[in-house]
Motif scaffolding. Structure first.
Motif, PDB file in Angstrom:
ATOM      1  N   SER A 112      29.544   4.869 -17.238  1.00  0.00           N
ATOM      2  CA  SER A 112      28.260   4.711 -17.919  1.00  0.00           C
ATOM      3  C   SER A 112      27.782   5.984 -18.592  1.00  0.00           C
ATOM      4  O   SER A 112      26.664   5.997 -19.138  1.00  0.00           O
ATOM      5  CB  SER A 112      27.196   4.227 -16.914  1.00  0.00           C
ATOM      6  N   ASN A 113      28.559   7.048 -18.578  1.00  0.00           N
ATOM      7  CA  ASN A 113      28.158   8.276 -19.269  1.00  0.00           C
ATOM      8  C   ASN A 113      28.182   8.040 -20.779  1.00  0.00           C
ATOM      9  O   ASN A 113      29.236   7.712 -21.353  1.00  0.00           O
ATOM     10  CB  ASN A 113      29.093   9.430 -18.893  1.00  0.00           C
ATOM     11  N   ARG A 114      27.043   8.207 -21.420  1.00  0.00           N
ATOM     12  CA  ARG A 114      26.927   7.840 -22.832  1.00  0.00           C
ATOM     13  C   ARG A 114      27.325   8.990 -23.742  1.00  0.00           C
ATOM     14  O   ARG A 114      28.210   8.866 -24.578  1.00  0.00           O
ATOM     15  CB  ARG A 114      25.508   7.373 -23.137  1.00  0.00           C
ATOM     16  N   GLY A 115      26.663  10.110 -23.598  1.00  0.00           N
ATOM     17  CA  GLY A 115      26.930  11.214 -24.509  1.00  0.00           C
ATOM     18  C   GLY A 115      27.893  12.221 -23.907  1.00  0.00           C
ATOM     19  O   GLY A 115      27.967  12.395 -22.693  1.00  0.00           O
ATOM     20  N   ALA A 116      28.631  12.888 -24.785  1.00  0.00           N
ATOM     21  CA  ALA A 116      29.565  13.927 -24.342  1.00  0.00           C
ATOM     22  C   ALA A 116      28.839  15.267 -24.322  1.00  0.00           C
ATOM     23  O   ALA A 116      28.156  15.637 -25.277  1.00  0.00           O
ATOM     24  CB  ALA A 116      30.762  13.983 -25.279  1.00  0.00           C
ATOM     25  N   SER A 117      29.003  15.973 -23.250  1.00  0.00           N
ATOM     26  CA  SER A 117      28.391  17.293 -23.123  1.00  0.00           C
ATOM     27  C   SER A 117      29.168  18.302 -23.970  1.00  0.00           C
ATOM     28  O   SER A 117      30.318  18.069 -24.356  1.00  0.00           O
ATOM     29  CB  SER A 117      28.386  17.714 -21.661  1.00  0.00           C
ATOM     30  N   PRO A 118      28.570  19.455 -24.275  1.00  0.00           N
ATOM     31  CA  PRO A 118      29.311  20.480 -25.040  1.00  0.00           C
ATOM     32  C   PRO A 118      30.597  20.916 -24.344  1.00  0.00           C
ATOM     33  O   PRO A 118      31.607  21.181 -25.011  1.00  0.00           O
ATOM     34  CB  PRO A 118      28.308  21.630 -25.146  1.00  0.00           C
ATOM     35  N   ALA A 119      30.579  20.980 -23.012  1.00  0.00           N
ATOM     36  CA  ALA A 119      31.804  21.356 -22.299  1.00  0.00           C
ATOM     37  C   ALA A 119      32.891  20.301 -22.482  1.00  0.00           C
ATOM     38  O   ALA A 119      34.082  20.633 -22.623  1.00  0.00           O
ATOM     39  CB  ALA A 119      31.490  21.558 -20.812  1.00  0.00           C
ATOM     40  N   PHE A 120      32.498  19.026 -22.483  1.00  0.00           N
ATOM     41  CA  PHE A 120      33.460  17.941 -22.671  1.00  0.00           C
ATOM     42  C   PHE A 120      34.022  17.969 -24.089  1.00  0.00           C
ATOM     43  O   PHE A 120      35.218  17.763 -24.302  1.00  0.00           O
ATOM     44  CB  PHE A 120      32.788  16.612 -22.364  1.00  0.00           C
ATOM     45  N   GLU A 121      33.180  18.212 -25.078  1.00  0.00           N
ATOM     46  CA  GLU A 121      33.641  18.286 -26.459  1.00  0.00           C
ATOM     47  C   GLU A 121      34.626  19.446 -26.635  1.00  0.00           C
ATOM     48  O   GLU A 121      35.633  19.317 -27.340  1.00  0.00           O
ATOM     49  CB  GLU A 121      32.444  18.475 -27.394  1.00  0.00           C
TER      50      GLU A 121
END
Length: 593
Positions: free
Chosen positions: A206-215
């Motif tokens: 259910s995680n919607r947005g990607a965090s800067p670390a994930f990007e």
């Protein structure tokens, strides 16, 4: 009527009982899975209540092994991988070089394919034995041992008594294609984002947005692509209508295309806590990456899936800084063997090409190792058995066709196949049978009958109602005589005629054995009349072909006429509808006046 009703009602009761039992088993399996995941969730929640730092990987009580790379003596590693022959072994060591192939069929082990190649020094022989259970390769000293003995020396379970040589042209390419059918050039892997404190599958999906670390981590894996314009491997993602999102992560590594099913790039569905659109792709992958943007524990049984067998856990350390590092851990199911490359000690990588190279190699090796798990091994065994059986059968047929075996020799050329040619073949066989019958009669007249090697009178022989005891010449002798006579003529259409008359479906052959039949001109001068008969049949065939062409033209003309009439009918129907509308409007206007 009543017994049928009772039997149908009984069957329906059995079906209901079976469905109830199946649903019970499914509920039990779901309850076991829920209980396991709930117990793991409780362990993780209790662990999170303590002060950190936390381990990135927490193994469940049973079912998985893990490798953190920090202390291999305490790591719960899986079984060692059993080395198997490379799929390109035959291409590198046999293809294009002098070697021999043999096929056979074992009652217990099924189809067998053996390849032998003597090395240039004549001291060693390469052996490659393919069976349903797998492929065995070895090198033995060169001897004059028969191939069947070599095969039994490599595999003592073989019980077949002989092997047939493969003599078909281009057979080596078919064998190489079979060996390389397991080579995979396309891979798809899942990528999940785990935020701090998430301990359930629903939270991960259910995680919607990607965090800067994930990007930042995704940029290390591959390039961001627009699916609408993507022309390469898509891994089940929609590239036309955008139903699986607009973007994905794609990479080409050592000639293999890799696409990543990133959870945050797949569509998010409101009012769906399980996020089935996302799990439909990631849950059907075999290997997945779990990215932890902060220090938090992960357990592999958090995600319920029949296909996911291995996870690579990557935890970011000081992300989005010049000192970005990643800590890597590995976990897989118990029946998955260990796979390389090995983790360094400590298992920490600096952001850069070395991290990308290690992760891509590890993902591909993980999927190859997962194929050796019990569930996938059974599927691979069935596939390999089917392919090997088809290959052995095809090689046998092509070899017998190449050497001209009788059971694979067609009776007529391909250009003359068809209903007309079948009739012509029947007539030809009848004519040949008459010639053979005439030769048999002539031979009986020239050779006195014998009993126990002593000649006897013909009246005493045929006075009895028993079968004649005179030795009749073998069919091979008559075949040679007939071939020698026919070869003198220029009738080339008889070259492919099968001289046996035991498979005809007409009664023409029985005419040759009738004792009361009158001698015909064909029997008096068989070669000349046979040539004339063949010429006449060819003329009849040509005439039938011309008639067929004429009929085809007539059919084409009638079809064109039919299409024209259908078009006219459609135009007339539209005109009728238009006139009806005009009449309707006219009546409406008249009523208003």
């Amino acid at each position: 009527m009543y017994p049928e009703k009772r039997s149908s009602s009984k069957r329906s009761r059995l079906v209901r009982m079976f469905s109830r039992e199946s649903s019970r088993e499914e509920r039990r399996a779901a309850e076991r899975s829920d209980s396991t995941s709930s117990s793991s969730r409780e362990v993780l929640e209790r662990l999170l209540e303590t002060p950190g730092p936390y381990p990135s990987l927490v193994l469940p009580p049973a079912g998985y092994w893990g490798d953190t790379g920090e202390d291999r003596r305490n790591s719960q590693c899986g079984p060692e991988a059993i080395p198997s022959p490379e799929p390109v072994y035959y291409r590198h060591h046999f293809l294009g070089q002098e070697h021999t192939n043999f096929t056979g069929w074992d009652e217990a082990l099924g189809p067998v394919l053996l390849s032998l190649k003597h090395e240039s020094n004549d001291e060693q022989t390469r052996v490659l034995l393919r069976m349903r259970t797998g492929t065995l390769q070895t090198v033995i000293p060169s001897t004059n041992t028969p191939p069947i003995t070599v095969a039994k020396a490599v595999c003592a379970d073989l019980s077949l008594s002989s092997l047939e040589p493969v003599l078909a042209p281009r057979a080596s390419r078919l064998i190489a294609a079979y060996d390389e059918h397991s080579i995979v050039r396309h891979y798809k892997f899942g990528v999940l984002l785990q935020k701090m404190g998430q301990t359930t599958e629903e939270e991960l999906f259910s995680n919607r947005g990607a965090s800067p670390a994930f990007e930042e981590f995704l940029s290390c894996l591959g390039s961001r692509i627009n699916l609408k314009y993507h022309k390469g491997y898509r891994g089940g993602l929609d590239t036309q209508f955008g139903q699986t999102g607009d973007e994905a992560v794609y990479q080409v590594h050592k000639g293999a295309e890799i696409i990543f099913h990133v959870s945050t790039l797949l569509p998010f569905t409101d009012n769906d806590p399980q996020q089935l659109q996302r799990k439909r792709h990631i849950g059907n992958d075999i290997v997945a990456i779990v990215f932890q943007e902060k220090n938090t524990p992960f357990s592999p049984d958090m995600i319920a899936s029949h296909f996911l067998h291995a996870f690579i856990i990557v935890q970011a350390i000081e992300p989005n800084t010049p000192n970005t590092r990643y800590k890597v851990s590995i976990t897989a199911r118990d029946d998955v063997p260990m796979f390389g490359p090995p983790l360094p000690n400590p298992p920490v990588f600096i952001k850069g090409p070395d991290l990308r190279e290690f992760l891509l190699d590890k993902l591909i090796a993980a999927e190859s190792a997962c194929y050796k798990a019990h569930k996938f091994a059974q599927l691979e065994l069935r596939t390999r058995s089917s392919l090997l059986e088809s290959l052995v059968t095809e090689l046998k047929e092509k070899s017998r066709e190449f050497v001209g075996a009788e059971e694979f020799t067609s009776e007529t050329p391909k250009s003359e196949s068809g209903p007309g040619s079948r009739f012509i073949d029947t007539v030809r066989k009848a004519l040949i049978a008459r010639v053979r019958s005439q030769e048999v009669k002539k031979h009986e007249q020239d050779t006195p009958p014998q009993i126990n090697g002593n000649p006897v009178s013909r009246s005493s022989t045929f006075g009895k109602k028993s079968s004649p005891s005179s030795p009749v010449s073998s069919p091979d002798i008559h075949t040679q005589r007939l071939n020698s006579r026919v070869s003198e003529s220029d009738c080339s259409s008889l070259n492919s005629v099968e001289l046996e008359n035991n498979d005809s479906d007409t009664g023409l052959e029985s005419m040759s054995s009738s004792e009361n039949s009158k001698p015909c001109t064909l029997c008096l001068d068989p070669v000349a009349d046979l040539s004339q008969e063949v010429t006449r049949l060819k003329c009849d065939k040509l005439h039938l072909l011309r008639q067929n062409v004429t009929c085809q033209r007539e059919i084409k003309r009638l079809r064109e006429k039919e299409l024209a009439l259908q078009s006219e009918i459609a135009t007339a129907s539209r005109e009728i509808l238009r006139l009806r509308e005009l009449l309707k409007d006219y009546n409406t206007d008249a009523s208003n006046i």
